[in-house]
Design an enzyme around this catalytic site. Structure first.
Site, PDB file in Angstrom:
ATOM      1  N   ASP A  86       0.847  -1.205   0.000  1.00 25.73           N
ATOM      2  CA  ASP A  86       0.000   0.000   0.000  1.00 25.73           C
ATOM      3  C   ASP A  86       0.877   1.248   0.000  1.00 25.73           C
ATOM      4  OD1 ASP A  86      -2.578   0.909  -0.006  1.00 25.73           O
ATOM      5  OD2 ASP A  86      -3.015   0.398   2.079  1.00 25.73           O
ATOM      6  N   LYS A 116      -0.826  -0.462  -4.262  1.00 25.53           N
ATOM      7  CA  LYS A 116      -2.206   0.046  -4.201  1.00 25.53           C
ATOM      8  C   LYS A 116      -2.155   1.512  -3.811  1.00 25.53           C
ATOM      9  CE  LYS A 116      -5.221  -0.901  -0.680  1.00 25.53           C
ATOM     10  NZ  LYS A 116      -5.537   0.457  -0.217  1.00 25.53           N
ATOM     11  N   GLU A 118      -4.922   5.036  -3.104  1.00 32.04           N
ATOM     12  CA  GLU A 118      -6.310   5.475  -2.908  1.00 32.04           C
ATOM     13  C   GLU A 118      -6.632   6.631  -3.850  1.00 32.04           C
ATOM     14  OE1 GLU A 118      -7.075   6.339   1.218  1.00 32.04           O
ATOM     15  OE2 GLU A 118      -6.350   4.371   1.883  1.00 32.04           O
ATOM     16  N   GLU A 185     -14.425   0.215  -1.177  1.00 31.52           N
ATOM     17  CA  GLU A 185     -14.575   0.173   0.291  1.00 31.52           C
ATOM     18  C   GLU A 185     -15.754   1.038   0.740  1.00 31.52           C
ATOM     19  OE1 GLU A 185     -11.069   0.891   2.651  1.00 31.52           O
ATOM     20  OE2 GLU A 185     -12.222   0.920   4.523  1.00 31.52           O
TER      21      GLU A 185
HETATM   22  O1  KIV Z   1      -4.972  -0.552   4.458  1.00 32.33           O
HETATM   23  C1  KIV Z   1      -5.776  -1.489   4.311  1.00 32.33           C
HETATM   24  O2  KIV Z   1      -5.772  -2.472   5.046  1.00 32.33           O
HETATM   25  C2  KIV Z   1      -6.738  -1.385   3.234  1.00 32.33           C
HETATM   26  C3  KIV Z   1      -7.810  -2.419   3.155  1.00 32.33           C
HETATM   27  C4  KIV Z   1      -8.758  -2.334   4.267  1.00 32.33           C
HETATM   28  C5  KIV Z   1      -8.469  -2.422   1.825  1.00 32.33           C
HETATM   29  O3  KIV Z   1      -6.645  -0.498   2.440  1.00 32.33           O
END
Ligand code: KIV
Length: 321
Positions: A86, A116, A118, A185
């Site tokens: 992330d 990933k 946002e 989400e």
């Molecule tokens: O940071 C995270 O765990 C997330 C998930 C909840 C999709 O982005």
């Protein structure tokens, strides 16, 4: 069950075949090994670690170095699953070049298989550049926790008029830019199902109903580690908070009353020595007294073969000395 490595192409094929994708968050190598053995398809090293590991109120304080550290650990414990790293708050928002450098670090230094981020249409250009640079991107729209202050809290998105259309436009913009998947989400299930039906890339839902192509949960929520956090969309498969407390209560009691460690859980001076020889045991204690030696427990080493050397601490990632 597929045992070969899960790639972004596998995930696309799963959507085409109507096979649901199981994704979980993961933050360390021991959990990664377990979740991978259970055939979770994607392990997301989410910036949720800021809350469940680091104890912050939001994900905002998490740094790129934090993400690299945890991603590296998860990759070490994984054999089959696809590992997503992330991008933390402000690691991609202030410019495309900065974002590419940081995403590159998450892949090179962290070993992530993809990243990933946002946001929707506003990041379409960035997603295109990342994909062109060879960095696969998973999008994330709806309730985007890094926008906590802008959204006014962790609130369901998409209920106000026009919001459903904006979410669909965001999803389509990410797909057109080359994202291989999108997390949906905290949005109404009808909207999530509609978006999922209109995209050819897989959607992964959290609090977005069953119409998504896959589901993700924070592993600590699924295991019931935090008993005060029980939102509607979490199914708690275990009550680990109670089980951990029970186990640790028992350990503390055993340490206090001296019943841990037993003779069988200790190293005698002479390998294979049996507990029924108090004189020899006393001499061990005299040589290396560390305190808290428990009473003789008859039969405590009965299940040990003669000559067995007690085994030192071992874990699946360490071999015995
Ligand atoms: O940071 C995270 O765990 C997330 C998930 C909840 C999709 O982005």
């Amino acid at each position: 069950m597929k045992t070969s490595k899960v790639t972004i192409h596998t995930l696309r094929q799963m959507k085409e075949r109507g096979e649901k994708i199981a994704m979980l968050t993961c933050y360390d190598a021991s959990f990664a090994r377990l979740l991978d053995e259970s055939h979770a398809d994607i392990l997301l090293v989410g910036d949720s670690l800021g809350m469940v590991i680091q104890g912050h109120e939001t994900t905002l304080p998490v740094t790129l170095d934090d993400m690299i550290y945890h991603t590296r650990a998860v990759v070490r414990g994984t054999r089959r699953a696809h590992v997503v790293g992330d991008m933390p708050f402000m690691s991609y928002q202030s410019g495309i070049e900065q974002a590419i450098d940081n995403a590159g670090r998450l892949m090179k230094d962290g070993g992530a298989h993809s990243i990933k981020l946002e946001g929707g249409a506003q990041h379409a250009e960035l997603v295109g550049r990342l994909v062109a640079a060879g960095i696969p991107v998973m999008g994330h729209i709806g309730l985007t926790p890094q926008s906590f202050h802008q959204l006014g809290g962790f609130k369901i998105q998409g209920r106000e008029s026009g919001a459903a259309i904006r979410l669909l436009e965001d999803a389509k913009a990410l797909e057109a830019a080359g994202a291989y998947s999108i997390v949906l989400e905290g949005i109404p299930m009808e909207i999530a199902a509609d978006i999922s039906a209109q995209l050819s890339i897989p959607t992964i839902g959290i609090g977005a109903g069953a119409g998504c192509d896959g589901q993700v949960l924070v592993i600590y929520d699924l295991l019931g580690i935090n008993e005060s956090f029980k939102p509607v969309f979490v199914r708690t498969y275990e009550n680990l908070s109670t089980r951990i407390r029970t186990a640790v209560d028992a350990y503390v009691a055993d340490v206090r009353d001296g019943s841990f460690p037993s003779f069988a859980e200790s190293f005698p001076l002479v390998a294979g020595q049996q507990p029924s020889t108090p004189r020899k045991r006393a001499s061990v204690s005299a040589i290396a007294h560390v305190g808290g030696c428990g009473p003789d427990l008859p039969g405590e080493a009965d299940d040990k073969a003669e000559g067995d050397e007690p085994v030192a601490y071992s874990s699946p990632t360490r071999s015995d000395p």
